[in-house]
Design a protein around this motif. Sequence first.
Motif, PDB file in Angstrom:
ATOM      1  N   UNK A  40       0.847  -1.186   0.000  1.00  0.00           N
ATOM      2  CA  UNK A  40       0.000   0.000   0.000  1.00  0.00           C
ATOM      3  C   UNK A  40       0.881   1.233   0.000  1.00  0.00           C
ATOM      4  N   UNK A  41       0.561   2.192  -0.842  1.00  0.00           N
ATOM      5  CA  UNK A  41       1.386   3.388  -0.966  1.00  0.00           C
ATOM      6  C   UNK A  41       1.021   4.429   0.095  1.00  0.00           C
ATOM      7  N   UNK A  42       1.618   4.283   1.260  1.00  0.00           N
ATOM      8  CA  UNK A  42       1.383   5.168   2.399  1.00  0.00           C
ATOM      9  C   UNK A  42       2.626   6.033   2.611  1.00  0.00           C
ATOM     10  N   UNK A  65       5.533   4.999   4.761  1.00  0.00           N
ATOM     11  CA  UNK A  65       6.276   3.815   4.331  1.00  0.00           C
ATOM     12  C   UNK A  65       7.092   4.073   3.078  1.00  0.00           C
ATOM     13  N   UNK A  66       7.245   5.325   2.685  1.00  0.00           N
ATOM     14  CA  UNK A  66       7.935   5.666   1.444  1.00  0.00           C
ATOM     15  C   UNK A  66       9.347   6.170   1.727  1.00  0.00           C
ATOM     16  N   UNK A  67      10.296   5.770   0.907  1.00  0.00           N
ATOM     17  CA  UNK A  67      11.689   6.236   1.054  1.00  0.00           C
ATOM     18  C   UNK A  67      11.806   7.741   0.895  1.00  0.00           C
ATOM     19  N   UNK A  68      10.888   8.337   0.164  1.00  0.00           N
ATOM     20  CA  UNK A  68      10.945   9.783  -0.077  1.00  0.00           C
ATOM     21  C   UNK A  68      10.307  10.590   1.047  1.00  0.00           C
ATOM     22  N   UNK A  95      -1.106   9.012   5.496  1.00  0.00           N
ATOM     23  CA  UNK A  95      -1.709   9.545   4.278  1.00  0.00           C
ATOM     24  C   UNK A  95      -1.330   8.671   3.078  1.00  0.00           C
ATOM     25  N   UNK A  96      -2.286   8.471   2.166  1.00  0.00           N
ATOM     26  CA  UNK A  96      -1.974   7.733   0.938  1.00  0.00           C
ATOM     27  C   UNK A  96      -1.223   8.651  -0.012  1.00  0.00           C
ATOM     28  N   UNK A  97      -0.313   8.059  -0.771  1.00  0.00           N
ATOM     29  CA  UNK A  97       0.555   8.820  -1.670  1.00  0.00           C
ATOM     30  C   UNK A  97      -0.256   9.634  -2.670  1.00  0.00           C
ATOM     31  N   UNK A 149       6.764   6.385  -5.936  1.00  0.00           N
ATOM     32  CA  UNK A 149       6.680   5.862  -4.571  1.00  0.00           C
ATOM     33  C   UNK A 149       7.587   4.650  -4.446  1.00  0.00           C
ATOM     34  N   UNK A 150       8.413   4.604  -3.397  1.00  0.00           N
ATOM     35  CA  UNK A 150       9.301   3.461  -3.142  1.00  0.00           C
ATOM     36  C   UNK A 150       9.185   3.058  -1.684  1.00  0.00           C
ATOM     37  N   UNK A 151       9.052   1.752  -1.412  1.00  0.00           N
ATOM     38  CA  UNK A 151       8.933   1.318  -0.011  1.00  0.00           C
ATOM     39  C   UNK A 151      10.235   1.540   0.758  1.00  0.00           C
TER      40      UNK A 151
END
Length: 78
Positions: A3-5, A8-11, A64-66, A73-75
């Motif tokens: 899930x793109x949260x 949880x994103x490297x950015x 928040x969702x991306x 988006x990257x985990x």
Amino acid sequence: MTTQICGNCRHGTPIEHGMIQCQLGWEAHDGLLPNVRGKGKSRVVIPVHMAHGELEKPEATPTCRCGCSPDKWLPVKA
């Protein structure tokens, strides 16, 4: 499927007050307009310049969702 949260994103970099700041900047977030069919969002071809007030980069809660370009988006690495 991941899930793109934002949390949880490297950015996504944690900042004060428990918020996340997207290091990709506004360029990756601008240009989204509602789909003409009313489902989801579509990226437009011509740039859409939006007002951002005093925010240097986009900020969101960790859950928040991306809202960025889907391919950016990257985990977070384990």
